[in-house]
Design an enzyme around this catalytic site. Structure first.
Site, PDB file in Angstrom:
ATOM      1  N   GLU A 298     -36.590  76.435   8.922  1.00 48.41           N
ATOM      2  CA  GLU A 298     -35.979  75.149   8.568  1.00 48.41           C
ATOM      3  C   GLU A 298     -35.010  75.303   7.406  1.00 48.41           C
ATOM      4  O   GLU A 298     -33.907  74.744   7.431  1.00 48.41           O
ATOM      5  CB  GLU A 298     -37.058  74.123   8.238  1.00 48.41           C
ATOM      6  CG  GLU A 298     -37.827  73.661   9.458  1.00 48.41           C
ATOM      7  CD  GLU A 298     -38.852  72.582   9.127  1.00 48.41           C
ATOM      8  OE1 GLU A 298     -38.979  72.189   7.945  1.00 48.41           O
ATOM      9  OE2 GLU A 298     -39.521  72.129  10.066  1.00 48.41           O
TER      10      GLU A 298
ATOM     11  N   GLU B 173     -43.167  71.922   0.365  1.00 49.88           N
ATOM     12  CA  GLU B 173     -43.609  71.677   1.737  1.00 49.88           C
ATOM     13  C   GLU B 173     -44.984  71.004   1.758  1.00 49.88           C
ATOM     14  O   GLU B 173     -46.008  71.630   1.508  1.00 49.88           O
ATOM     15  CB  GLU B 173     -43.674  72.990   2.523  1.00 49.88           C
ATOM     16  CG  GLU B 173     -42.342  73.701   2.664  1.00 49.88           C
ATOM     17  CD  GLU B 173     -41.340  72.922   3.499  1.00 49.88           C
ATOM     18  OE1 GLU B 173     -41.761  72.142   4.381  1.00 49.88           O
ATOM     19  OE2 GLU B 173     -40.136  73.090   3.273  1.00 49.88           O
TER      20      GLU B 173
ATOM     21  N   GLU C 268     -46.783  78.371   9.096  1.00 53.81           N
ATOM     22  CA  GLU C 268     -46.094  77.336   8.319  1.00 53.81           C
ATOM     23  C   GLU C 268     -45.035  77.944   7.400  1.00 53.81           C
ATOM     24  O   GLU C 268     -43.952  77.386   7.246  1.00 53.81           O
ATOM     25  CB  GLU C 268     -47.080  76.503   7.508  1.00 53.81           C
ATOM     26  CG  GLU C 268     -46.430  75.381   6.719  1.00 53.81           C
ATOM     27  CD  GLU C 268     -45.596  74.432   7.573  1.00 53.81           C
ATOM     28  OE1 GLU C 268     -44.539  73.978   7.089  1.00 53.81           O
ATOM     29  OE2 GLU C 268     -45.985  74.138   8.726  1.00 53.81           O
TER      30      GLU C 268
END
Length: 127
Positions: free
Chosen positions: A86, A38, A79
């Protein structure tokens, strides 16, 4: 039962130090996965790497310093959760579905709010 299912069941049955150690291992694996996969997480780490030492250098009260430190760290937490959402949505299906889009957009909105909190906190305390 699949191997993954057995791992989950064996973790649920553990208690005490064994459970804590396994949980710590899973947490470290999650941090490693976020760092490797990420870009947004790596960018937030860089931002934290700049802001946290700076928070220790500025002349503010203890409470203000605490806010200057915790708010950027909160963005890291958001995050991680956004990335987990996701990954889960992508695991279910890579096809575009309105509910999948909604889940991803909400995660993104949460991160936007966390970043706004950083800007507002730092601006209000230092200006």
């Amino acid at each position: 039962m699949s191997g993954d299912n057995l791992d989950a069941l064996s973790f649920k049955g553990r208690s005490g130090l064994g459970r804590i150690l396994r949980a710590a291992g899973y947490s470290l694996a999650g941090l490693q996965a976020a760092y490797r996969g990420e870009a947004a997480f790596r960018q937030l780490l860089l931002l934290n790497g700049l802001l946290l030492p700076l928070a220790c250098l500025v002349d503010v009260t203890r409470g203000e310093r605490l806010l200057l430190i915790l708010v950027p760290m909160l963005a890291l937490v958001v995050e991680l959760l956004n990335s987990a959402i996701e990954a889960t949505v992508d695991r279910i299906s890579l096809s575009i579905h309105p509910l999948s889009k909604q889940a991803k957009d909400m995660g993104s909105a949460a991160q936007f709010i966390a970043l706004t909190m950083i800007a507002l906190t730092w601006a209000l305390i230092l200006l």
